[in-house]
Design an enzyme around this catalytic site. Structure first.
Site, PDB file in Angstrom:
ATOM      1  N   LEU A 171       0.884  -1.167   0.000  1.00 23.25           N
ATOM      2  CA  LEU A 171       0.000   0.000   0.000  1.00 23.25           C
ATOM      3  C   LEU A 171       0.915   1.209   0.000  1.00 23.25           C
ATOM      4  CD1 LEU A 171      -2.841  -0.735   2.608  1.00 23.25           C
ATOM      5  CD2 LEU A 171      -3.049  -0.646   0.134  1.00 23.25           C
ATOM      6  N   ASP A 172       0.540   2.249  -0.738  1.00 22.29           N
ATOM      7  CA  ASP A 172       1.362   3.453  -0.798  1.00 22.29           C
ATOM      8  C   ASP A 172       1.599   4.032   0.592  1.00 22.29           C
ATOM      9  OD1 ASP A 172       1.361   3.257  -3.555  1.00 22.29           O
ATOM     10  OD2 ASP A 172      -0.439   4.497  -3.746  1.00 22.29           O
ATOM     11  N   TYR A 173       2.670   4.779   0.715  1.00 24.50           N
ATOM     12  CA  TYR A 173       3.043   5.459   1.962  1.00 24.50           C
ATOM     13  C   TYR A 173       1.885   6.280   2.518  1.00 24.50           C
ATOM     14  CZ  TYR A 173       5.653   8.752   4.950  1.00 24.50           C
ATOM     15  OH  TYR A 173       6.101   9.518   6.004  1.00 24.50           O
ATOM     16  N   THR A 184      -1.334   5.885   1.858  1.00 30.33           N
ATOM     17  CA  THR A 184      -2.600   5.142   1.838  1.00 30.33           C
ATOM     18  C   THR A 184      -2.700   4.283   3.092  1.00 30.33           C
ATOM     19  OG1 THR A 184      -2.648   5.044  -0.579  1.00 30.33           O
ATOM     20  CG2 THR A 184      -3.984   3.425   0.593  1.00 30.33           C
TER      21      THR A 184
END
Length: 243
Positions: free
Chosen positions: A101-103, A105
């Site tokens: 998961l993105d930083y 998100t």
């Protein structure tokens, strides 16, 4: 008796596919002898080494984690930022995230030491439905929502059909909350999909992964998956999604 590549994957050295390559490349020894045979099965008493490092057979473990924003989906970060494994209890096993998961998100991410399991879930052909809730700039028209569902053109190709619905809108602030369900796992895909229809994401959260949800968890919480949940995930990964 288990296949050699599976033992290496379970020990956290690599995914099963990479473990197979290690064997083919002659980097694996069993009882002191180099082995290049992929079909070889080993027992708990066999001594396995990868590049001279002993492989200790680990019990597979599986966690569901509610990742906060501002945390890296990795086991380490060269900039000293928090990573998902910082939230784990002290373990003997080397656990790593399944996908990422993105930083910026938040939401549901799985962690395990079972390389074969992780590889199965992440394989492009076996994508499991993931549901995201996004706060976006502007209020999307019905046609733009239908566009998300049909698939939008990104620089790496058109996205697969998805499911989308507007949960709420704020006319005063000109923002909307939209739920988006996808089966693919491209880099920053959800953010890029909303950008493609002209509504950049302000905040993003993964609400569910297959049948798994964040129910009962607060941000930063983690729990072990039950054996039944692991079995269900394996079954989902080998069943073609219905869009």
């Amino acid at each position: 008796m288990e296949r050699l590549q599976k033992v290496i994957a379970h020990a956290g050295f690599a995914s099963r596919r990479k473990a197979e390559q290690l064997i083919i490349d002659g980097q694996v020894k069993v009882n002191g002898k180099v082995v290049k045979e992929l079909g070889l099965k080993v027992s708990a008493t066999d001594r396995v080494e990868v590049n001279g490092i002993p492989v200790e057979k680990e019990e597979p473990i599986y966690f569901l984690f509610y990742k906060p924003r501002g945390v890296i989906s990795s086991v380490m970060d060269d900039k000293g930022r928090k990573v998902v494994t910082d939230f784990l209890p002290e373990l003997k096993q080397r656990v790593y995230p399944v996908g990422r998961l993105d930083y910026d998100t938040s939401g549901l991410i799985l962690l395990t030491n079972d390389g074969e399991f992780a590889n199965l879930l992440m394989h492009p052909k076996n994508e499991i439905q993931k549901v995201y809730v996004a706060k976006i700039k502007g209020i999307p028209s019905r046609e733009k929502i239908r566009g998300l569902e049909r698939g939008v053109q990104l620089e790496d190709g058109k996205t697969a059909p998805a499911k989308a619905k507007v949960i709420s809108i704020d006319k005063k602030k000109q923002t909307a909350i939209v739920e988006l369900a996808i089966h693919e796992g491209r880099n920053r895909q959800v953010r890029r999909m909303f950008e493609a229809i002209g509504h950049p994401v302000m905040k993003l959260k993964r609400e569910s992964y297959g049948f798994l949800t964040l129910k009962g968890l607060n941000v930063g919480d983690m729990r072990e998956l039950t054996p039944h949940e692991v079995k269900q995930l394996r079954a989902l990964a080998t069943t073609k999604p219905n869009n």
